[in-house]
Design an enzyme around this catalytic site. Structure first.
Site, PDB file in Angstrom:
ATOM      1  CD  GLU A   1      55.879  27.146  45.903  1.00 15.07           C
ATOM      2  OE1 GLU A   1      54.945  28.498  45.908  1.00 15.07           O
ATOM      3  OE2 GLU A   1      55.347  26.814  45.168  1.00 15.07           O
TER       4      GLU A   1
ATOM      5  NE  ARG B   1      56.293  21.813  40.447  1.00 17.97           N
ATOM      6  CZ  ARG B   1      55.339  23.029  40.077  1.00 17.97           C
ATOM      7  NH1 ARG B   1      55.777  23.405  38.788  1.00 17.97           N
ATOM      8  NH2 ARG B   1      55.200  23.251  41.074  1.00 17.97           N
TER       9      ARG B   1
ATOM     10  CE  LYS C   1      50.730  26.466  45.137  1.00 22.73           C
ATOM     11  NZ  LYS C   1      52.363  26.258  44.156  1.00 22.73           N
TER      12      LYS C   1
HETATM   13  C1  3PG Z   1      53.204  26.252  40.981  1.00 22.10           C
HETATM   14  O1  3PG Z   1      53.541  25.000  41.364  1.00 22.10           O
HETATM   15  O2  3PG Z   1      52.549  27.451  41.922  1.00 22.10           O
HETATM   16  C2  3PG Z   1      53.288  26.726  39.574  1.00 22.10           C
HETATM   17  O3  3PG Z   1      53.988  25.021  38.555  1.00 22.10           O
HETATM   18  C3  3PG Z   1      53.444  28.150  39.372  1.00 22.10           C
HETATM   19  O4  3PG Z   1      52.588  28.312  38.069  1.00 22.10           O
HETATM   20  P1  3PG Z   1      52.871  29.142  36.806  1.00 22.10           P
HETATM   21  O5  3PG Z   1      53.994  28.428  36.442  1.00 22.10           O
HETATM   22  O6  3PG Z   1      51.905  29.050  36.053  1.00 22.10           O
HETATM   23  O7  3PG Z   1      52.834  30.521  37.402  1.00 22.10           O
END
Ligand code: 3PG
Length: 206
Positions: free
Chosen positions: A43, A47, A131
């Site tokens: 994914e 950003r 999600k």
């Molecule tokens: C996301 O957008 O899904 C998160 O930033 C992932 O979370 P994590 O960095 O705690 O795995």
């Protein structure tokens, strides 16, 4: 591949790496590490400036991999992701305009939710695989179970605070199709490959 087949593939893979590319040079080494480690999936998040270009490069070089776009928060990003070759779209929250854009393109959309109200907004758009983000901050599996008891037909992909230490707690719940996370993406390509291989073995019971 239909959206159902895509979801089936995601549920077989069980882990969706959440990837932030700070430069286009990182794309091939890190994607190669993920694929070699056994996770042909990413994914790629909007950003950073190079997100669309990164999706295009990854999709072109790994046509068999499930390359999706994450952190998609508006129609413009959604269209850029689709043009770049994304196979699914993920948002941190629920966006009606992203939902509409995905529906127009027949694109799989997994919007983020943490509350019943947000789940209802997604369900109203016909979306039932959601999600749950940020998962650990909002009560993890316990909250997911409470939400799914109200909406028994939804499926969840939790993300946020998940790692090799707790992923099995999440995957033990049958409404959870897969977990997202960025923990395996830290470090060199060799380290990424190693952490990826470890989690692939873990979720496959090896
Ligand atoms: C996301 O957008 O899904 C998160 O930033 C992932 O979370 P994590 O960095 O705690 O795995």
């Amino acid at each position: 591949m239909t959206n159902e087949q895509m979801l089936e593939k995601i549920s077989q893979i069980k882990v969706v790496p959440v990837v932030v590319f700070n430069s286009i040079e990182e794309v091939l080494p890190k994607m190669t590490a993920l694929v070699k480690g056994g996770l042909p999936c990413a994914e790629i998040t909007f950003r950073t400036e190079c997100a669309a270009e990164a999706i295009k490069l990854a999709a072109n070089n790994f046509p068999e991999a499930l390359i999706g776009a994450g952190t998609v928060i508006n129609r413009n990003q959604c269209e850029q992701a689709i043009v770049a070759g994304a196979k699914f779209i993920v948002s941190p929250g629920f966006s009606a305009e992203v939902a509409d854009c995905c529906a127009e393109h027949g694109m799989l959309y997994l919007p983020g939710i943490v509350t019943p109200t947000e789940a209802m907004a997604a369900i109203a758009k016909g979306l039932t695989t959601l999600k749950f983000f940020p998962a650990s901050n909002y009560g993890g599996v316990k909250t997911i179970k409470a939400i799914c008891s109200a909406f028994p037909y939804i499926k969840i992909m939790p993300t946020g605070g998940i790692s090799a230490e707790n992923i099995m707690e999440y995957l033990a719940y049958d409404k959870i199709i897969a977990c997202g996370g960025s923990w395996m993406m830290k470090g060199t390509p060799e380290e990424i490959e190693q952490k990826t291989r470890q989690v692939v073995e873990l979720v496959n019971g090896k």
